[in-house]
Design a protein around this motif. Structure first.
Motif, mmCIF file in Angstrom:
data_model
loop_
_atom_site.group_PDB
_atom_site.id
_atom_site.type_symbol
_atom_site.label_atom_id
_atom_site.label_comp_id
_atom_site.label_asym_id
_atom_site.label_seq_id
_atom_site.Cartn_x
_atom_site.Cartn_y
_atom_site.Cartn_z
ATOM 1 N N ASP A 3 -11.170 1.964 -3.608
ATOM 2 C CA ASP A 3 -9.906 2.879 -3.537
ATOM 3 C C ASP A 3 -9.793 3.535 -2.385
ATOM 4 N N ILE A 4 -10.913 4.144 -1.646
ATOM 5 C CA ILE A 4 -10.736 5.031 -0.526
ATOM 6 C C ILE A 4 -10.558 3.969 0.554
ATOM 7 N N LYS A 5 -11.365 2.665 0.615
ATOM 8 C CA LYS A 5 -10.810 1.987 1.753
ATOM 9 C C LYS A 5 -9.445 1.355 1.926
ATOM 10 N N ALA A 6 -9.111 0.991 0.421
ATOM 11 C CA ALA A 6 -7.670 0.434 0.418
ATOM 12 C C ALA A 6 -6.742 1.547 0.908
ATOM 13 N N ALA A 7 -7.078 2.864 0.557
ATOM 14 C CA ALA A 7 -5.841 3.962 0.931
ATOM 15 C C ALA A 7 -5.895 4.028 2.583
ATOM 16 N N LEU A 8 -7.208 3.685 3.131
ATOM 17 C CA LEU A 8 -7.407 3.998 4.511
ATOM 18 C C LEU A 8 -6.988 2.559 5.338
ATOM 19 N N ASP A 9 -6.729 1.575 4.406
ATOM 20 C CA ASP A 9 -6.327 0.211 4.997
ATOM 21 C C ASP A 9 -7.497 -0.368 5.637
ATOM 22 N N TYR A 10 -8.870 -0.392 5.187
ATOM 23 C CA TYR A 10 -9.833 -0.877 5.754
ATOM 24 C C TYR A 10 -10.375 -2.273 4.874
ATOM 25 N N PRO A 11 -11.015 -2.896 5.309
ATOM 26 C CA PRO A 11 -11.229 -4.071 4.725
ATOM 27 C C PRO A 11 -12.348 -3.833 3.745
ATOM 28 N N MET B 197 0.787 -1.236 -0.033
ATOM 29 C CA MET B 197 -0.004 -0.237 -0.028
ATOM 30 C C MET B 197 0.859 1.124 0.005
ATOM 31 N N THR B 198 0.609 2.236 -0.795
ATOM 32 C CA THR B 198 1.111 3.642 -0.702
ATOM 33 C C THR B 198 0.772 4.177 0.393
ATOM 34 N N THR B 199 1.792 4.857 1.191
ATOM 35 C CA THR B 199 1.334 5.753 2.243
ATOM 36 C C THR B 199 0.649 7.179 1.833
ATOM 37 N N ILE B 200 -0.248 7.458 2.402
ATOM 38 C CA ILE B 200 -1.040 9.019 2.046
ATOM 39 C C ILE B 200 -0.833 9.781 3.022
ATOM 40 N N SER B 201 -1.072 11.210 2.778
ATOM 41 C CA SER B 201 -0.693 11.990 3.907
ATOM 42 C C SER B 201 -1.743 12.034 4.750
ATOM 43 N N LYS B 202 -1.519 12.714 6.138
ATOM 44 C CA LYS B 202 -2.587 12.879 7.033
ATOM 45 C C LYS B 202 -3.658 13.563 6.614
ATOM 46 N N THR B 203 -3.467 14.525 5.778
ATOM 47 C CA THR B 203 -4.634 15.513 5.222
ATOM 48 C C THR B 203 -5.575 14.435 4.257
ATOM 49 N N LYS B 204 -4.936 13.983 3.401
ATOM 50 C CA LYS B 204 -5.788 12.936 2.453
ATOM 51 C C LYS B 204 -6.313 11.839 3.210
ATOM 52 N N SER B 205 -5.654 11.135 4.460
ATOM 53 C CA SER B 205 -6.319 10.055 4.812
ATOM 54 C C SER B 205 -7.413 10.784 5.738
ATOM 55 N N SER B 206 -7.479 11.813 6.386
ATOM 56 C CA SER B 206 -8.768 12.565 7.211
ATOM 57 C C SER B 206 -9.665 12.733 6.148
ATOM 58 N N TYR B 207 -9.477 13.142 4.955
ATOM 59 C CA TYR B 207 -10.490 13.682 4.010
ATOM 60 C C TYR B 207 -11.209 12.297 3.439
ATOM 61 N N TYR B 208 -10.489 11.101 3.157
ATOM 62 C CA TYR B 208 -11.021 10.280 2.849
ATOM 63 C C TYR B 208 -11.773 9.602 3.920
ATOM 64 N N ARG B 209 -11.278 9.550 5.077
ATOM 65 C CA ARG B 209 -11.888 8.846 6.358
ATOM 66 C C ARG B 209 -13.407 9.467 6.445
ATOM 67 N N ARG B 210 -13.529 10.864 6.353
ATOM 68 C CA ARG B 210 -14.705 11.496 6.402
ATOM 69 C C ARG B 210 -15.735 11.242 5.045
ATOM 70 N N LEU B 211 -15.116 10.724 3.816
ATOM 71 C CA LEU B 211 -16.021 10.641 2.965
ATOM 72 C C LEU B 211 -16.467 9.118 3.184
ATOM 73 N N TYR B 212 -15.645 8.395 3.583
ATOM 74 C CA TYR B 212 -15.994 7.080 3.886
ATOM 75 C C TYR B 212 -16.793 6.749 4.867
ATOM 76 N N ILE B 213 -17.011 7.577 6.013
ATOM 77 C CA ILE B 213 -18.130 7.815 7.280
ATOM 78 C C ILE B 213 -19.300 8.219 6.574
ATOM 79 N N ALA B 214 -19.210 9.231 5.797
ATOM 80 C CA ALA B 214 -20.297 9.871 5.347
ATOM 81 C C ALA B 214 -21.161 8.831 4.346
#
Length: 98
Positions: free
Chosen positions: A90-98, A1-18
């Protein structure tokens, strides 16, 4: 997995939760069970959705005095929920969620 920035992971986490809330995984316990995310992270992420202009409200169950109920997305603001659905893998993979 490619490491993503804290900013991007925070953004993706919000999108995922929504996205989860929009699709019926709409309580903190359900989000925790579904993702394995810590309780505090789930709670903080829900609270921070407003920073993206995503309006999320808690609908309490009528007649209940405790906090039973669920969250609901009222407005997505400038976020395209269809784009999220198309890219959720892709969002789940970037966040390392199953």
């Amino acid at each position: 997995m490619t490491t993503i920035s804290k900013t991007k992971s925070s953004y993706y986490r919000r999108l995922y939760i929504a996205h989860l809330i929009e699709n019926g995984v709409a309580t903190v316990p359900a989000i925790i069970d579904y993702t394995g995310m810590p309780r505090r992270t789930a709670q903080d992420t829900i609270k921070s959705l407003s920073e993206l202009d995503i309006i999320c409200v808690f609908n309490q169950t009528k007649g209940e005095r405790n906090r039973s109920g669920q969250y609901k997305i009222i407005d997505w603001g400038a976020i395209n929920k269809h784009w999220i659905a198309e890219h959720i893998t892709d969002i789940k993979a970037a966040l390392d969620y199953p």
